[in-house]
Scaffold this active site. Structure first.
Site, PDB file in Angstrom:
ATOM      1  N   SER A 182      44.061  46.013-121.313  1.00  0.00           N
ATOM      2  CA  SER A 182      43.061  44.957-121.131  1.00  0.00           C
ATOM      3  C   SER A 182      43.011  43.950-122.267  1.00  0.00           C
ATOM      4  O   SER A 182      42.586  42.821-122.055  1.00  0.00           O
ATOM      5  CB  SER A 182      41.675  45.569-120.908  1.00  0.00           C
ATOM      6  OG  SER A 182      41.402  46.570-121.851  1.00  0.00           O
ATOM      7  N   HIS A 210      43.512  45.507-114.282  1.00  0.00           N
ATOM      8  CA  HIS A 210      44.075  44.172-114.485  1.00  0.00           C
ATOM      9  C   HIS A 210      45.369  43.921-113.718  1.00  0.00           C
ATOM     10  O   HIS A 210      45.913  42.828-113.772  1.00  0.00           O
ATOM     11  CB  HIS A 210      44.300  43.918-115.984  1.00  0.00           C
ATOM     12  CG  HIS A 210      43.060  44.108-116.783  1.00  0.00           C
ATOM     13  ND1 HIS A 210      42.090  43.144-116.888  1.00  0.00           N
ATOM     14  CD2 HIS A 210      42.600  45.182-117.470  1.00  0.00           C
ATOM     15  CE1 HIS A 210      41.092  43.603-117.626  1.00  0.00           C
ATOM     16  NE2 HIS A 210      41.376  44.836-117.998  1.00  0.00           N
ATOM     17  N   LYS A 240      37.243  42.095-110.951  1.00  0.00           N
ATOM     18  CA  LYS A 240      38.183  41.243-111.687  1.00  0.00           C
ATOM     19  C   LYS A 240      38.951  40.385-110.678  1.00  0.00           C
ATOM     20  O   LYS A 240      38.356  39.484-110.115  1.00  0.00           O
ATOM     21  CB  LYS A 240      39.038  42.111-112.596  1.00  0.00           C
ATOM     22  CG  LYS A 240      38.149  42.642-113.736  1.00  0.00           C
ATOM     23  CD  LYS A 240      38.738  43.703-114.601  1.00  0.00           C
ATOM     24  CE  LYS A 240      37.700  44.090-115.658  1.00  0.00           C
ATOM     25  NZ  LYS A 240      37.933  45.406-116.243  1.00  0.00           N
TER      26      LYS A 240
HETATM   27  C1  PLP Z   1      36.936  46.302-116.871  1.00  0.00           C
HETATM   28  C2  PLP Z   1      37.639  47.601-116.989  1.00  0.00           C
HETATM   29  C3  PLP Z   1      37.066  48.789-116.571  1.00  0.00           C
HETATM   30  C4  PLP Z   1      35.621  48.871-116.154  1.00  0.00           C
HETATM   31  O1  PLP Z   1      35.408  48.335-114.905  1.00  0.00           O
HETATM   32  P1  PLP Z   1      33.942  47.806-114.566  1.00  0.00           P
HETATM   33  O2  PLP Z   1      33.952  47.669-113.091  1.00  0.00           O
HETATM   34  O3  PLP Z   1      33.785  46.529-115.286  1.00  0.00           O
HETATM   35  O4  PLP Z   1      32.992  48.859-115.051  1.00  0.00           O
HETATM   36  C5  PLP Z   1      37.829  49.927-116.583  1.00  0.00           C
HETATM   37  N1  PLP Z   1      39.094  49.915-117.047  1.00  0.00           N
HETATM   38  C6  PLP Z   1      39.675  48.794-117.500  1.00  0.00           C
HETATM   39  C7  PLP Z   1      41.078  48.845-118.002  1.00  0.00           C
HETATM   40  C8  PLP Z   1      38.965  47.606-117.499  1.00  0.00           C
HETATM   41  O5  PLP Z   1      39.517  46.502-117.985  1.00  0.00           O
END
Ligand code: PLP
Length: 394
Positions: A182, A210, A240
């Protein structure tokens, strides 16, 4: 009060080391052009990689669903909060990603809860979780909460992981990794990790927060490599690239049923609003037909990479929407981010403990909603900040 005094001292120490965080308040929908703290900005600061967070078709589908299903789900999934749109979304996700024969999917309100659920339900005191050092915080938290042995290996170091697996005596073994990291944007060696999982009878959990929507024609990092296995568990988030909110896990039906029956962060929490699941069904069809969006995103990435040559800061090698520009010091990263802000551009500085000390960076994230000219504006602002010395630390 003693506690307040101590906390206040800690907060000022944090501020003195350039580690204080603050929130900006947005006055409109997410997108490349936003107003934050009253200031109009060109933003490279979200995870809305395909520009779906304010997509009219998803908004309309969600609005229609609100009229039909109301706002609240009213209960957890196992009580009375599991609606037709939730059920349809699970089926659509399992069919779209299909990490193995007989795949099923389960949805969660957030990715954080999903990773807690998966690791605590599948691993316990007699087991071991093998984790990349740069994994997302919620994979680490899930591993700690599971009480399994928690063994971290150097970033993407398949050899180091193999050595750990050779010596383990744990009853069950789970390898857990971000598929796309991330804060770095690079991709884990999923095929090698799956081969190790096969050799050592382990389960491979990939967190594709991602990669889902972006890689593998939207189906994610494992699908890009055409990997399928009953030892593969794919977790992804829906806030995302999918542009809405929530998360899912998909894998063998026996594993998914185990999560449904036993995962505490699945069972003891209110189901997400059914209207969001309905919006997500629309989002999923846009993802499936999103090759043009992805082609545009990849063209933007290439343009940025070309434009930033000749600057003292360099991009980490990344072929994903996350393009980190390494600055180094905390103060220097903040200065550069501030210099861009003054030029009407938002690219957030990321500092320890989110990234290792000495690698503070701008996390530039691109979206298919950006235009080529937006990239040019960012590139020009970075060159200008360098030329004028505005980003220099005094
Ligand atoms: C954003 C993210 C999460 C968490 O997801 P949310 O739905 O925002 O709680 C988990 N793992 C990774 C790698 C992330 O980037």
């Amino acid at each position: 009060m003693q506690l307040l005094d101590a906390l206040e001292r800690e907060l000022s120490e944090r501020a003195a080391s350039g580690l204080s965080r603050r929130r900006r308040v947005l006055s409109g929908a997410q997108g490349p052009r936003i107003v934050a703290d009253g200031r109009p900005l060109l933003a490279f600061a979200s995870n809305d990689y395909l520009g779906l967070a304010n997509h009219p078709e998803i908004v309309a589908a969600t609005r229609e669903a609100l009229a039909q299903w109301g706002v609240g789900s009213g209960a957890s999934h196992l009580l009375s909060g599991h609606f037709e749109p939730h059920e349809a979304l699970e089926h659509a996700l399992a069919a779209f990603i299909a990490p193995c024969e007989d795949a099923r999917a389960l949805t969660f309100s957030t990715g954080y809860l999903a990773n807690l659920a998966i690791l605590t339900a599948l691993a316990g005191r007699h087991d071991a979780i093998f984790a990349d050092r740069l994994n997302h915080a919620c994979l680490n938290d899930g591993a700690l909460l599971s009480r399994a042995q928690f063994l971290r290996y150097a970033h993407n170091d398949v050899g180091a992981l193999a050595r750990l697996l050779e010596t383990t005596r744990a009853r069950r073994r789970i390898i857990a990794t971000d598929a796309v990291f991330s804060m770095d944007g690079d991709v884990a060696p999923i095929a090698e990790l799956l081969a190790l999982a096969r050799r050592h009878d382990a389960l491979l959990l990939i967190d594709d927060a991602h990669g889902f929507g972006v890689l593998g024609r939207g189906r994610g990092t494992a699908a890009e490599l055409e990997l399928r296995s009953e030892r593969l568990l794919v977790m992804g988030t829906l806030g995302k690239a999918a542009g809405v909110s929530g998360a899912f896990v998909t894998g063998h039906r026996v594993i998914v049923e185990t999560l449904l029956q036993t995962a505490r962060s699945y069972i003891y929490t209110t189901a997400a609003p059914p209207a969001l699941a309905a919006g997500l069904l629309r989002s999923l069809s846009l993802l499936r037909d999103g090759d043009a969006l992805r082609a545009h995103l990849f063209a933007l990435i290439e343009r940025l990479q070309h434009g930033l040559q000749g600057l003292p800061w360099s991009l980490l090698p990344s072929r994903t929407a996350i393009q980190p520009l390494i600055v180094g010091g905390n103060e220097a990263a903040l200065r550069l981010s501030e210099a861009l802000w003054q030029r009407g551009i938002w690219a957030p500085a990321i500092r320890p403990p989110t990234v290792p000390p000495g690698t503070a960076r701008l996390r530039i994230s691109l979206s298919a909603a950006h235009a080529m000219q937006d990239i040019d504006a960012l590139v020009a602002a970075l060159h200008d900040a360098h030329a004028t010395g505005d980003a220099r630390v005094a």
